[in-house]
Design a protein around this motif. Structure first.
Motif, short mmCIF file in Angstrom:
data_model
loop_
_atom_site.label_atom_id
_atom_site.label_comp_id
_atom_site.label_asym_id
_atom_site.label_seq_id
_atom_site.Cartn_x
_atom_site.Cartn_y
_atom_site.Cartn_z
N LEU A 171 61.65 35.11 53.36
CA LEU A 171 62.25 36.77 52.74
C LEU A 171 63.10 37.23 52.57
CD1 LEU A 171 61.68 40.12 54.01
CD2 LEU A 171 63.68 39.70 55.53
N LYS A 172 63.11 37.99 51.43
CA LYS A 172 64.03 37.95 50.37
C LYS A 172 64.35 39.41 50.12
CE LYS A 172 62.29 33.82 47.55
NZ LYS A 172 62.07 33.48 46.06
N ALA A 173 66.10 39.59 49.86
CA ALA A 173 66.35 40.86 49.49
C ALA A 173 67.25 40.87 48.33
CB ALA A 173 67.08 41.41 50.75
N ALA A 174 66.77 41.58 47.70
CA ALA A 174 67.60 42.50 46.41
C ALA A 174 67.70 43.36 46.01
CB ALA A 174 66.20 41.36 45.04
N ALA A 175 68.69 43.05 45.50
CA ALA A 175 69.41 44.47 44.34
C ALA A 175 70.14 44.93 43.24
CB ALA A 175 70.00 45.97 45.38
N THR A 176 69.26 46.00 41.87
CA THR A 176 69.69 45.77 41.09
C THR A 176 70.20 46.86 40.13
OG1 THR A 176 69.45 44.32 38.76
CG2 THR A 176 67.57 45.54 39.81
N ASP A 177 70.61 46.81 38.94
CA ASP A 177 70.79 48.50 38.87
C ASP A 177 71.34 47.97 36.74
OD1 ASP A 177 73.32 47.23 37.79
OD2 ASP A 177 74.31 48.31 39.00
N GLY A 178 70.30 46.94 36.68
CA GLY A 178 70.48 46.46 34.94
C GLY A 178 71.28 45.91 34.44
N HIS A 179 72.19 45.69 35.15
CA HIS A 179 73.72 44.93 34.46
C HIS A 179 74.08 43.84 35.45
CE1 HIS A 179 74.52 48.59 32.38
NE2 HIS A 179 74.33 49.13 33.21
N ARG A 180 73.85 44.44 36.79
CA ARG A 180 73.20 42.52 37.61
C ARG A 180 72.99 42.99 38.89
NH1 ARG A 180 78.49 45.51 40.94
NH2 ARG A 180 77.56 47.88 41.27
N LEU A 181 72.38 41.62 38.88
CA LEU A 181 71.55 41.20 40.04
C LEU A 181 72.08 41.12 41.87
CD1 LEU A 181 68.27 41.17 40.75
CD2 LEU A 181 68.07 38.88 40.42
N ALA A 182 71.62 40.67 42.77
CA ALA A 182 71.58 40.37 43.61
C ALA A 182 70.93 40.10 44.38
CB ALA A 182 73.22 40.94 44.86
N ARG A 183 71.02 39.22 45.59
CA ARG A 183 69.20 38.29 45.10
C ARG A 183 69.67 37.17 47.41
NH1 ARG A 183 64.66 34.26 43.51
NH2 ARG A 183 66.94 32.55 44.62
N VAL A 184 69.28 37.87 47.54
CA VAL A 184 69.47 36.62 49.75
C VAL A 184 68.38 36.11 49.68
CG1 VAL A 184 70.48 37.02 51.78
CG2 VAL A 184 71.12 38.00 50.47
N THR A 185 68.00 34.81 50.26
CA THR A 185 66.67 34.64 50.62
C THR A 185 67.12 33.88 52.03
OG1 THR A 185 66.33 33.89 48.55
CG2 THR A 185 65.05 32.85 50.34
N LEU A 186 65.78 33.71 53.00
CA LEU A 186 65.91 33.74 54.09
C LEU A 186 64.54 33.86 54.45
CD1 LEU A 186 66.45 36.44 56.42
CD2 LEU A 186 68.37 36.46 55.02
N PRO A 187 64.79 32.52 56.00
CA PRO A 187 63.67 31.89 56.18
C PRO A 187 62.44 33.52 57.08
CG PRO A 187 65.31 30.37 57.76
CD PRO A 187 65.87 31.20 55.98
N ARG A 188 61.39 33.81 56.67
CA ARG A 188 60.48 34.48 57.07
C ARG A 188 60.62 34.75 58.92
NH1 ARG A 188 54.54 34.39 55.70
NH2 ARG A 188 54.45 33.01 57.29
N PRO A 189 61.38 35.59 58.69
CA PRO A 189 60.79 35.94 60.29
C PRO A 189 59.82 35.81 61.09
CG PRO A 189 62.49 38.07 59.65
CD PRO A 189 61.61 37.35 58.20
N GLU A 190 59.22 35.81 62.91
CA GLU A 190 58.29 35.48 63.43
C GLU A 190 57.60 36.97 62.97
OE1 GLU A 190 56.83 33.89 67.21
OE2 GLU A 190 58.03 32.80 66.26
N GLY A 191 56.71 37.24 62.81
CA GLY A 191 55.95 38.95 62.35
C GLY A 191 56.07 39.63 60.80
N ALA A 192 56.43 38.69 60.19
CA ALA A 192 56.70 39.98 58.81
C ALA A 192 55.69 39.10 58.42
CB ALA A 192 58.82 39.54 58.23
N ALA A 193 54.90 37.51 58.12
CA ALA A 193 53.88 37.56 57.75
C ALA A 193 52.92 39.46 56.97
CB ALA A 193 53.06 36.85 58.52
#
Length: 371
Positions: A171-193
């Motif tokens: 499961l990935k979470a990302a945010a950007t404003d065009g100048h910078r990007l932040a991304r967090v990656t974690l194992p996919r929770p059960e049920g999120a497929a």
């Protein structure tokens, strides 16, 4: 409706719901909180701005079940100023609500509960649980990069999506404003497929983060392509999602940056903070001159003068200079928890990759500035 509730309990519930209510509303009932006393000894509080809705249940002694709506900010301010430890009696009838605590008495105008808008959730097919700590980490490590530009509305939130990577689904979470990007990656929770790609709005993220401080254990997440709901025990937060397409951010994550700088994030952060004291508000540019195992941070401001500081670090590539917005750099460094931060550079105009190491869940990309 008639109920008695302890001030601290009421205040805590109201503090959560009133922050959803906008200060200025063209529709009067949106300034109100819906109070519903149930026969089970619960007082349910609800507030909305038509995009985000919060429901919270608190314990109360209910003499007469019923419901009404009253100004959220006024009721919150009253509760805040009532004597500590007092019992608050709430009674509503015929367009007024009385509040009695100790020797203080208030009578407020109310609006009928039937006019109160409720967000229709519809079906929320994707459902999974995520530990509150993990959710806090996702938000803290990405929310600073959320864009505030209303014109690019699809960047005004955190993008959540699942990916079937080679090793394990994530499961990935990302945010950007065009100048910078932040991304967090974690194992996919059960049920999120099979979960749809969603963009959770900035205001929902901010309210959720406040509520998470009081949650231990897990948070239930239910979502469809248009709505998302967070179950936090006593409180339930429901939000519309941003209707737009998040850009393919993986294209901007550099893979061939071969100039690698390793340094202590705290001394780097403090150095950047010190030299940026004199940076001009508009550009906030800080220059990094990289030499063998030595980084010189400098700022030159036409109004204020100059500042420079040397920071120790490991660097063995060719010397060169690069500039960054100091505010953006500090935002990223503030989220690095380890003892080492890796800065992967290419040249003075290419995106720069910042992370703790290749195993860390979070990764940041920062665009340089001309200095």
């Amino acid at each position: 409706m008639k109920a008695t509730i302890e001030r601290a309990t009421l205040l805590k519930g109201l503090s959560h719901v009133q922050s959803v209510v906008e200060r200025r509303n063209t529709i009067p009932i949106l300034s109100n909180v819906l109070l519903e006393a149930t026969a089970e000894g619960q007082l349910r509080l609800m507030a909305t701005d038509l995009d985000l809705q919060i429901n919270e249940s608190v314990v109360a002694a209910v003499d007469q079940p019923g419901s009404t709506t009253v100004s959220a900010h006024t009721l919150f301010d009253i509760a805040r100023k009532l004597p500590d430890g007092s019992q608050v009696q709430l009674a509503a009838s015929e367009g007024r609500m009385s509040i009695v605590a100790g020797r203080a008495r208030f009578s407020l105008g109310t609006l009928p509960r039937d006019d109160f808008p409720v967000i229709a959730e519809g079906e929320l097919p994707t459902q999974f649980e995520i530990p509150a700590e993990t959710l806090k980490q996702i938000i803290d490590k990405t929310r600073f990069a959320i864009s505030t530009e209303e014109t690019r509305y699809y960047l005004n939130g955190i993008f959540l999506h699942v990916q079937d990577d080679a090793a394990e689904p994530t499961l990935k979470a990302a945010a950007t404003d065009g100048h910078r990007l932040a991304r967090v990656t974690l194992p996919r929770p059960e049920g999120a497929a099979g979960m749809p790609d969603v963009i959770v709005p900035r205001k929902c993220v901010a309210e959720l983060r406040k509520l998470l401080d009081e949650v231990d254990g897990s948070v239930g997440v239910s979502l469809s392509g248009t709505k998302i709901r967070f179950d936090l025990g006593q409180a339930v937060l429901t939000s519309k999602l941003i209707d737009g397409t998040f850009p393919d951010y993986s294209r901007v994550i550099p893979t061939a940056n071969d100039k690698i700088l390793k340094l202590d994030p705290r001394s780097f952060e403090e150095g950047v903070d010190r030299v940026s004291t004199i940076a001009t508000e508009k550009t906030r540019a800080v220059k990094m001159a990289l030499d063998r195992d030595k980084i010189t941070l400098s700022v030159t401001s036409p109004e204020n003068g100059t500042a420079a500081e040397e920071v120790p670090g490991e660097y063995v590539s060719l010397p060169f200079e690069i500039g960054f917005n100091s505010r953006y750099l500090l935002d990223i460094l503030g989220q690095i928890d380890g003892d080492v931060v890796e800065v992967h550079l290419n040249d003075a105009a290419a995106p720069t990759l910042i992370r703790e190491n290749d195993k860390a869940p979070a990764l940041y990309v920062l665009m340089p500035m001309r200095v």
